[in-house]
Design an enzyme around this catalytic site. Sequence first.
Site, PDB file in Angstrom:
ATOM      1  N   ARG A  59       0.933  -1.241   0.033  1.00 43.29           N
ATOM      2  CA  ARG A  59      -0.233   0.120  -0.108  1.00 43.29           C
ATOM      3  C   ARG A  59       0.922   1.222  -0.026  1.00 43.29           C
ATOM      4  O   ARG A  59       0.600   2.344  -0.626  1.00 43.29           O
ATOM      5  CB  ARG A  59      -0.894  -0.109   1.137  1.00 43.29           C
ATOM      6  CG  ARG A  59      -2.073  -1.121   1.045  1.00 43.29           C
ATOM      7  CD  ARG A  59      -2.853  -1.252   2.336  1.00 43.29           C
ATOM      8  NE  ARG A  59      -3.587  -0.320   2.690  1.00 43.29           N
ATOM      9  CZ  ARG A  59      -3.928   0.196   3.861  1.00 43.29           C
ATOM     10  NH1 ARG A  59      -3.469  -0.737   4.869  1.00 43.29           N
ATOM     11  NH2 ARG A  59      -4.637   1.279   4.221  1.00 43.29           N
ATOM     12  N   GLN A  91      -8.958   9.892   8.590  1.00 43.57           N
ATOM     13  CA  GLN A  91      -8.936   8.416   9.010  1.00 43.57           C
ATOM     14  C   GLN A  91      -7.585   7.754   7.920  1.00 43.57           C
ATOM     15  O   GLN A  91      -7.169   6.489   8.056  1.00 43.57           O
ATOM     16  CB  GLN A  91      -9.926   7.581   8.913  1.00 43.57           C
ATOM     17  CG  GLN A  91     -11.011   8.123   9.933  1.00 43.57           C
ATOM     18  CD  GLN A  91     -12.231   7.391   9.681  1.00 43.57           C
ATOM     19  OE1 GLN A  91     -12.764   6.469  10.240  1.00 43.57           O
ATOM     20  NE2 GLN A  91     -13.244   7.914   8.839  1.00 43.57           N
ATOM     21  N   ASP A  94      -2.804   7.740   3.760  1.00 42.50           N
ATOM     22  CA  ASP A  94      -2.255   8.286   2.213  1.00 42.50           C
ATOM     23  C   ASP A  94      -1.944   9.915   2.588  1.00 42.50           C
ATOM     24  O   ASP A  94      -2.471  10.388   3.513  1.00 42.50           O
ATOM     25  CB  ASP A  94      -2.914   8.321   1.088  1.00 42.50           C
ATOM     26  CG  ASP A  94      -4.382   8.807   1.102  1.00 42.50           C
ATOM     27  OD1 ASP A  94      -5.435   8.224   1.001  1.00 42.50           O
ATOM     28  OD2 ASP A  94      -4.368  10.135   1.249  1.00 42.50           O
ATOM     29  N   HIS A 109      -5.007   8.183  12.421  1.00 44.85           N
ATOM     30  CA  HIS A 109      -4.742   6.684  12.077  1.00 44.85           C
ATOM     31  C   HIS A 109      -3.324   6.467  11.811  1.00 44.85           C
ATOM     32  O   HIS A 109      -2.986   5.445  11.068  1.00 44.85           O
ATOM     33  CB  HIS A 109      -5.825   5.916  11.237  1.00 44.85           C
ATOM     34  CG  HIS A 109      -7.178   5.645  11.788  1.00 44.85           C
ATOM     35  ND1 HIS A 109      -8.333   5.448  11.334  1.00 44.85           N
ATOM     36  CD2 HIS A 109      -7.548   5.862  13.276  1.00 44.85           C
ATOM     37  CE1 HIS A 109      -9.178   5.361  12.012  1.00 44.85           C
ATOM     38  NE2 HIS A 109      -8.842   5.849  13.299  1.00 44.85           N
ATOM     39  N   CYS A 120      13.823   3.066  19.424  1.00 49.88           N
ATOM     40  CA  CYS A 120      14.137   4.429  19.790  1.00 49.88           C
ATOM     41  C   CYS A 120      12.990   5.343  19.947  1.00 49.88           C
ATOM     42  O   CYS A 120      12.926   6.499  20.260  1.00 49.88           O
ATOM     43  CB  CYS A 120      15.117   5.081  18.989  1.00 49.88           C
ATOM     44  SG  CYS A 120      14.708   5.637  17.371  1.00 49.88           S
ATOM     45  N   GLY A 175     -16.796  10.658   2.917  1.00 48.30           N
ATOM     46  CA  GLY A 175     -16.269   9.408   2.363  1.00 48.30           C
ATOM     47  C   GLY A 175     -15.838   8.524   3.272  1.00 48.30           C
ATOM     48  O   GLY A 175     -14.632   7.697   3.452  1.00 48.30           O
ATOM     49  N   SER A 177     -17.444   5.288   6.085  1.00 48.68           N
ATOM     50  CA  SER A 177     -18.761   4.305   6.101  1.00 48.68           C
ATOM     51  C   SER A 177     -19.158   4.347   7.501  1.00 48.68           C
ATOM     52  O   SER A 177     -20.357   3.979   7.695  1.00 48.68           O
ATOM     53  CB  SER A 177     -18.291   2.851   5.837  1.00 48.68           C
ATOM     54  OG  SER A 177     -17.373   2.544   6.874  1.00 48.68           O
ATOM     55  N   LEU A 202     -20.626   8.477  -0.847  1.00 52.49           N
ATOM     56  CA  LEU A 202     -21.603   8.035  -1.934  1.00 52.49           C
ATOM     57  C   LEU A 202     -22.635   7.407  -1.627  1.00 52.49           C
ATOM     58  O   LEU A 202     -23.524   7.345  -2.527  1.00 52.49           O
ATOM     59  CB  LEU A 202     -20.358   6.874  -2.519  1.00 52.49           C
ATOM     60  CG  LEU A 202     -20.842   6.096  -3.898  1.00 52.49           C
ATOM     61  CD1 LEU A 202     -20.497   7.119  -4.781  1.00 52.49           C
ATOM     62  CD2 LEU A 202     -19.780   4.966  -4.037  1.00 52.49           C
TER      63      LEU A 202
END
Length: 228
Positions: A59, A91, A94, A109, A120, A175, A177, A202
């Site tokens: 990812r 959340q 990226d 997150h 360390c 975006g 859920s 959506l």
Amino acid sequence: MAAIRNIVILTGAGVSAESGIDTFRDAGGLWEQHRVEDVATPEAFVRDPDLVFRFYDMRRAAIQTKEPNAAHVALARLDREWPGELLIVTQNVDDLHERAGAKRVLHMHGEHLNAWCLACDVRSRWTGSLIDRPPCPRCGERALRPDVVWFGEMPYRMDEIFAALREADLFVSIGTSGAVYPAAGFVRNARELGARTLELNLEPSQGTAWFDAARHGPATRLVPEWVE
Ligand code: BV8
């Protein structure tokens, strides 16, 4: 209608979907036939570290081939131009909000492009893979893990998030859920603290009943329309 001065925006995987980054619900939330909830956990990291490293290395590499979409760009513009308080609590792990130019972003997150050294405790920017146990740039120990909050781990900077929710006049969820807590509970917190609430998604999320208003459709249409 009371003036809107302070805005908290929560984003989830749906805001990056049109950039080509899979959401967790796509493919039924599965990866290599594992449930994401079973790979993104400290237990999985102890039980099968290579599986977890493979999941995150794939990812981390994938997001570096993607570009921000019109929703990220619209939110970055709002961040640049909004005179009041504004916080984008994401959340997502990226970096598309930042690459679109947003500044006031909080990754609750964690982030794919950071590695966290368990020797360390320092987090370093990391774009390569971790499966070969590379040395920590700071201490040289081969103890790096993805700097991502797994299921069962405490999300980052919750005090800052609740401070922002207490001041919010408007809470917008984009975006997501509404499946994962504590993020899924923010709309209720915001509402009980007096904010107006809006969902852009959506489809209706699991928390849709908590929103004063909701618009359903792709983020690249809804978000620029809302920012205008
Ligand atoms: C914690 C990083 C406690 C990893 C992530 C039972 C009941 C309630 C809660 C729990 C429970 N059992 C366990 C829990 C707690 C658990 C939880 O909520 N589990 C769920 C599964 C029930 N939560 C936790 O463990 C959290 N920690 O509770 O700690 C604690 C207390 C004290 C001390 C220590 C600990 C930590 C959760 C964080 C996990 N890490 N991410 C990684 O990324 O690999 S979560 C991960 O999944 C994401 O970050 C995100 O948060 C979540 C998925 O949510 P979404 O972003 O919403 O994505 P999703 O695919 O679900 O939905 C996409 C949406 O977009 C959809 O609605 C879709 O319609 C929409 N969409 C799609 N395309 C578009 C679109 N919208 C617009 N335009 C489009 N084009």
